[in-house]
Design a protein around this motif. Structure first.
Motif, PDB file in Angstrom:
ATOM      1  N   ASN A  93     -14.923  10.660 -44.795  1.00  0.00           N
ATOM      2  CA  ASN A  93     -14.518  10.971 -43.425  1.00  0.00           C
ATOM      3  C   ASN A  93     -13.105  11.555 -43.365  1.00  0.00           C
ATOM      4  N   GLY A  94     -12.818  12.453 -44.298  1.00  0.00           N
ATOM      5  CA  GLY A  94     -11.554  13.180 -44.281  1.00  0.00           C
ATOM      6  C   GLY A  94     -10.415  12.528 -45.028  1.00  0.00           C
ATOM      7  N   LEU A  95     -10.624  11.354 -45.628  1.00  0.00           N
ATOM      8  CA  LEU A  95      -9.543  10.706 -46.367  1.00  0.00           C
ATOM      9  C   LEU A  95      -9.166  11.504 -47.613  1.00  0.00           C
ATOM     10  N   LEU A  96     -10.171  12.006 -48.333  1.00  0.00           N
ATOM     11  CA  LEU A  96      -9.925  12.864 -49.484  1.00  0.00           C
ATOM     12  C   LEU A  96      -9.965  14.319 -49.038  1.00  0.00           C
ATOM     13  N   ARG A  97      -9.281  15.168 -49.793  1.00  0.00           N
ATOM     14  CA  ARG A  97      -9.042  16.545 -49.338  1.00  0.00           C
ATOM     15  C   ARG A  97      -9.791  17.576 -50.178  1.00  0.00           C
ATOM     16  N   SER A  98     -10.415  18.521 -49.483  1.00  0.00           N
ATOM     17  CA  SER A  98     -11.005  19.711 -50.102  1.00  0.00           C
ATOM     18  C   SER A  98     -10.178  20.893 -49.611  1.00  0.00           C
ATOM     19  N   ASN A  99      -9.280  21.367 -50.455  1.00  0.00           N
ATOM     20  CA  ASN A  99      -8.283  22.339 -49.989  1.00  0.00           C
ATOM     21  C   ASN A  99      -8.801  23.775 -50.043  1.00  0.00           C
ATOM     22  N   ILE A 100      -8.382  24.561 -49.079  1.00  0.00           N
ATOM     23  CA  ILE A 100      -8.776  25.963 -49.013  1.00  0.00           C
ATOM     24  C   ILE A 100      -8.105  26.749 -50.144  1.00  0.00           C
ATOM     25  N   HIS A 101      -8.847  27.696 -50.713  1.00  0.00           N
ATOM     26  CA  HIS A 101      -8.325  28.522 -51.788  1.00  0.00           C
ATOM     27  C   HIS A 101      -9.023  29.877 -51.779  1.00  0.00           C
ATOM     28  N   ARG A 102      -8.503  30.804 -52.548  1.00  0.00           N
ATOM     29  CA  ARG A 102      -9.073  32.146 -52.650  1.00  0.00           C
ATOM     30  C   ARG A 102      -8.676  32.728 -53.997  1.00  0.00           C
ATOM     31  N   GLN A 158      -5.351  31.257 -55.767  1.00  0.00           N
ATOM     32  CA  GLN A 158      -4.306  30.827 -54.848  1.00  0.00           C
ATOM     33  C   GLN A 158      -4.832  29.702 -53.966  1.00  0.00           C
ATOM     34  N   ILE A 159      -3.935  28.795 -53.601  1.00  0.00           N
ATOM     35  CA  ILE A 159      -4.283  27.775 -52.629  1.00  0.00           C
ATOM     36  C   ILE A 159      -3.335  27.875 -51.445  1.00  0.00           C
ATOM     37  N   LEU A 160      -3.795  27.382 -50.304  1.00  0.00           N
ATOM     38  CA  LEU A 160      -2.982  27.328 -49.089  1.00  0.00           C
ATOM     39  C   LEU A 160      -2.694  25.860 -48.809  1.00  0.00           C
ATOM     40  N   THR A 215      -7.894  40.780 -51.799  1.00  0.00           N
ATOM     41  CA  THR A 215      -8.650  39.569 -52.078  1.00  0.00           C
ATOM     42  C   THR A 215      -9.932  39.902 -52.832  1.00  0.00           C
ATOM     43  N   ALA A 216     -10.163  39.190 -53.943  1.00  0.00           N
ATOM     44  CA  ALA A 216     -11.384  39.384 -54.730  1.00  0.00           C
ATOM     45  C   ALA A 216     -12.464  38.391 -54.336  1.00  0.00           C
ATOM     46  N   LEU A 217     -12.053  37.183 -53.933  1.00  0.00           N
ATOM     47  CA  LEU A 217     -12.959  36.150 -53.465  1.00  0.00           C
ATOM     48  C   LEU A 217     -12.316  35.505 -52.254  1.00  0.00           C
ATOM     49  N   GLY A 218     -13.014  35.522 -51.127  1.00  0.00           N
ATOM     50  CA  GLY A 218     -12.424  35.123 -49.860  1.00  0.00           C
ATOM     51  C   GLY A 218     -12.064  33.654 -49.785  1.00  0.00           C
ATOM     52  N   GLN A 219     -11.199  33.328 -48.819  1.00  0.00           N
ATOM     53  CA  GLN A 219     -10.760  31.951 -48.639  1.00  0.00           C
ATOM     54  C   GLN A 219     -11.937  31.047 -48.287  1.00  0.00           C
ATOM     55  N   HIS A 220     -11.930  29.855 -48.885  1.00  0.00           N
ATOM     56  CA  HIS A 220     -13.050  28.934 -48.710  1.00  0.00           C
ATOM     57  C   HIS A 220     -12.657  27.577 -49.268  1.00  0.00           C
ATOM     58  N   THR A 221     -13.448  26.573 -48.982  1.00  0.00           N
ATOM     59  CA  THR A 221     -13.398  25.320 -49.712  1.00  0.00           C
ATOM     60  C   THR A 221     -14.687  25.197 -50.509  1.00  0.00           C
ATOM     61  N   ASP A 222     -14.627  24.489 -51.632  1.00  0.00           N
ATOM     62  CA  ASP A 222     -15.843  24.280 -52.406  1.00  0.00           C
ATOM     63  C   ASP A 222     -16.763  23.317 -51.665  1.00  0.00           C
ATOM     64  N   PHE A 223     -18.064  23.508 -51.802  1.00  0.00           N
ATOM     65  CA  PHE A 223     -18.994  22.705 -51.002  1.00  0.00           C
ATOM     66  C   PHE A 223     -19.610  21.547 -51.780  1.00  0.00           C
TER      67      PHE A 223
END
Length: 353
Positions: A256-265, A223-225, A201-209
């Protein structure tokens, strides 16, 4: 040189690796309010939070070409020169981050990319100019054009989501005004080939803030999960003439969670691309500094808070600093709360990841 031609000379992305099922959307159709395309946009923002955006014919592609060249020249500078602009020394998210200055997992492994963040407000004159290398100062007109065009794309997305959510007109856009002070930035990234016997891994798993991210790259590695208990990491194939768009945590909070910020790395590129230096160019759009990151009022489409639930009262500026610098070794030594730097999606995944 056209954006498509800039893919020339790059080893082909392999066809035998799992790729994310991103929808391909047309900016032209979205601008024309094509009903089917708008529905696809809203579905993508709810289901995966990532999609391709076809930008062929848009001037931002020429801007991206120029800034890829600027980024290459920037990263060729001596390390000591680049360190003069180390963002951690100023407790800022603008400036330089060298390779290995952040961790990518709970074991303390270091990242394998360097990047430089350029402030939108500096470039547009909304704030005092920041010190930066001459190679960036000479490219200020190009940065201004890229930022203006990228922010225009962000505004299109925000306005269409605003209509879908049945919020009062321009609610979302008015939280992301081009000439208001915010954490918006252009990021240039360089990730050199990794050792053949230690590709990780070059950049760890996260969501954009932030709110909306506009990404250009030519080499794989992102990559996305996807959602789901049994989901596996899959690559996002770079496409000529397209940007990769994804939503960030601010949109999760606003809805309130309706839209998604997906984890990626980011990992080592697949196949023969692993021997290629990976450059990326990103525009991060974030809410204005004084915006409180919480559920928006005025829409029956946004789910209500759970009974007894209370939201954190935090301004966008404070949230961004906390998230942007949360995994920096230079600031925290080895005492890093890695989980806290990952983002909103990890809260819902911790039960089974």
């Amino acid at each position: 040189m056209s954006y498509e031609e800039n893919f020339a000379g790059i080893p082909p992305f392999p066809d035998d690796v799992p790729c994310a099922p991103l929808l391909r959307l047309s900016l032209e159709k979205l601008l024309n309010h094509n009903e089917t395309e708008v529905e696809r946009l809203c579905s993508a923002c709810k289901d995966l939070g990532f999609f391709y955006l076809d930008l062929r014919g848009n001037p931002i592609l020429a801007d991206a070409d120029g800034l890829f060249d600027t980024g290459e020249r920037l990263f060729e500078l001596d390390l000591d020169e680049k360190r003069k602009y180390d963002m951690s020394k100023q407790f800022s998210y603008f400036g330089y981050k060298e390779s290995g200055a952040a961790v990518v997992d709970k074991f303390g492994n270091r990242d394998r990319n360097e990047f430089y963040n350029v402030s939108k407000d500096d470039v547009l004159g909304n704030s005092n100019p920041l010190p930066q290398p001459d190679v960036l100062n000479k490219s200020r007109p190009l940065f201004k054009s890229f930022i203006t065009n990228a922010h225009g794309i962000v505004t299109v997305v925000l306005n269409l989501l605003n209509e879908h959510l049945q919020l009062p007109p321009s609610t979302l856009a008015n939280l992301h005004r081009l000439n208001a002070v915010s954490g918006d930035q252009v990021r240039m990234i360089k990730a050199p080939p990794q050792p053949p016997d230690d590709r990780r891994t070059a950049l760890g798993q996260h969501t954009d803030f932030g709110s909306v991210t506009v990404l250009f790259n030519r080499v794989g590695g992102l990559q996305i999960l996807p959602p789901g208990r049994d989901a596996e990491w899959c690559y996002v194939r770079p496409l000529p003439g397209h940007a990769i768009i994804n939503l960030g945590d601010a949109m999760v909070k606003f809805t309130n969670g309706l839209l998604r910020s997906n984890i990626h790395r980011v990992v080592s590129p697949p196949g023969s691309q692993a021997e290629t230096t990976r450059y990326s160019l990103v525009y991060f759009s974030r809410p204005e500094e004084d915006v409180i990151l919480k559920r928006l009022q005025g829409s029956d489409c946004i789910p209500p808070l759970a009974p007894g639930e209370e939201e954190e009262e935090i301004k966008s500026k404070d949230w961004i600093i906390r998230r942007a610098l949360g995994n920096r070794v230079a600031l925290h030594g080895e005492k890093i709360d890695y989980e806290e730097s990952l983002g909103t999606e990890m809260i819902s995944r911790r039960a089974y990841i």
